[in-house]
Design an enzyme around this catalytic site. Structure first.
Site, mmCIF file in Angstrom:
data_model
loop_
_atom_site.group_PDB
_atom_site.id
_atom_site.type_symbol
_atom_site.label_atom_id
_atom_site.label_comp_id
_atom_site.label_asym_id
_atom_site.label_seq_id
_atom_site.Cartn_x
_atom_site.Cartn_y
_atom_site.Cartn_z
ATOM 1 N N GLY A 1 2.324 2.307 10.706
ATOM 2 C CA GLY A 1 3.269 3.414 10.560
ATOM 3 C C GLY A 1 3.960 3.811 11.851
ATOM 4 C CB SER B 1 5.058 -1.734 11.973
ATOM 5 O OG SER B 1 4.672 -0.395 12.185
ATOM 6 C CE LYS C 1 -0.014 3.167 4.702
ATOM 7 N NZ LYS C 1 0.103 3.235 6.155
ATOM 8 C CG ASN D 1 -1.706 1.268 1.385
ATOM 9 O OD1 ASN D 1 -1.739 2.101 0.476
ATOM 10 N ND2 ASN D 1 -2.363 1.434 2.530
ATOM 11 C CD GLU E 1 -2.685 5.519 6.609
ATOM 12 O OE1 GLU E 1 -2.698 5.548 5.365
ATOM 13 O OE2 GLU E 1 -1.771 4.970 7.272
ATOM 14 C CD GLU F 1 -3.460 -2.416 7.228
ATOM 15 O OE1 GLU F 1 -2.369 -2.694 6.745
ATOM 16 O OE2 GLU F 1 -4.024 -1.309 7.039
ATOM 17 C CG HIS G 1 -5.636 2.047 5.128
ATOM 18 N ND1 HIS G 1 -5.183 2.992 6.014
ATOM 19 C CD2 HIS G 1 -4.658 1.114 5.026
ATOM 20 C CE1 HIS G 1 -3.978 2.647 6.421
ATOM 21 N NE2 HIS G 1 -3.633 1.506 5.840
HETATM 22 P P1 13P Z 1 3.077 0.387 7.586
HETATM 23 O O1 13P Z 1 3.554 -0.934 7.041
HETATM 24 O O2 13P Z 1 3.830 1.554 7.085
HETATM 25 O O3 13P Z 1 2.933 0.334 9.079
HETATM 26 O O4 13P Z 1 1.586 0.578 7.027
HETATM 27 C C1 13P Z 1 0.711 -0.478 7.140
HETATM 28 C C2 13P Z 1 -0.499 -0.149 6.367
HETATM 29 O O5 13P Z 1 -1.216 0.763 6.690
HETATM 30 C C3 13P Z 1 -0.781 -0.926 5.162
HETATM 31 O O6 13P Z 1 -2.035 -0.654 4.666
#
Ligand code: 13P
Length: 255
Positions: free
Chosen positions: A176, A216, A15, A13, A100, A170, A98
């Site tokens: 993150g 992560s 982002k 992903n 976010e 997640e 997601h």
């Molecule tokens: P990270 O791997 O950067 O923690 O992000 C995970 C994520 O949100 C994947 O959709």
């Protein structure tokens, strides 16, 4: 059916990262590194990168996904993109719900469900994200919340359509942050998701569905996570922006 017969999916992903030229370059770098993967390899990229990514991935085992989709087929929805538009651009997967999007853009369980239905009805495969916040975990609501989010997202999805559904567990506190869930926490969370699918669709469907872990996940911890019985690959943020790291994770899921 058991873990060995389920399809592991490693999805990046990206982002809000990479221009089209950078996307093409990164995919060119990844292609030789992941070509022998024994799992599904997907890169979910920003809308503006899709054309370049599809072109760069042509002839390889990398599938291209989007990071969101609107639930209407067309109309006055300024700034939005429909499932049909994504399909027409060569997109096969789309991430929905997601954390976010839930946190920063007002995504709710209801809109996650609408987007899931729209994407599946159009013929896309979906990666639906669920996950608890740290506060919810500490209050003891993880199982309740994961089951609720899973069932809400899948409301109206047929058993046949479920074959095109991947669910990503997640934990919000692990995204993150560099704080990964332990292997056992990931396994437990994925198990709650699978149990929700069993309650809604029966044991066979639950055994068959791909449930990823995300948060992560990186080249160092992927091995232990994907070895867990309920973890069928991962949804990778930061580490999917580095070809070598992403390739290590793909390898871990290919065992
Ligand atoms: P990270 O791997 O950067 O923690 O992000 C995970 C994520 O949100 C994947 O959709």
């Amino acid at each position: 059916m058991n873990k060995a017969t389920r399809k592991a999916v490693i999805a990046g992903n990206w982002k809000m990262n990479k221009t089209p030229a950078e996307a093409a370059a990164l995919i060119e770098e990844m292609k030789p590194l992941v070509k022998d993967a024994d799992c599904e390899v997907v890169l979910c990229v920003p809308y503006v990168d899709i054309a370049a990514a599809v072109e760069a991935a042509k002839g390889s085992n990398i599938k291209i996904g989007a990071e969101n989709v609107h639930f209407k087929a067309s109309g006055a929805y300024t700034g939005e993109i429909s499932a049909e538009m994504l399909l027409a651009c060569g997109v096969e997967y789309v991430i929905i719900g997601h954390s976010e999007r839930r946190t920063y853009f007002g995504e709710t369980d209801q809109t996650v469900n609408l987007r899931t239905l729209a994407a599946l009805n159009a013929g896309l495969k979906v990666i639906v994200c669920v996950g608890e916040t740290l506060e919810q975990r500490e209050l003891g609501y993880t199982e309740t919340l994961l089951k609720f989010q899973t069932k809400m997202a899948l409301t109206g999805v047929t058993k046949e359509q479920l074959k095109n559904v991947v669910i990503a567990y997640e934990p919000v506190w692990a995204i993150g942050t560099g704080v990964t869930a332990t292997d056992d926490q990931a396994d437990e969370g994925n198990g709650f998701v699978r149990a929700a699918v069993a309650e809604a669709y029966g044991a066979e469907a639950a055994e068959a569905i791909t449930v990823q872990y995300g948060g992560s996940m990186n080249a160092k911890n992927a091995d232990g996570l994907v070895d867990k019985i309920n973890v069928d690959g991962g949804l990778i943020g930061g580490a999917s922006l580095k070809a070598a790291d992403f390739a290590v994770i793909v390898k871990a899921a290919s065992k």
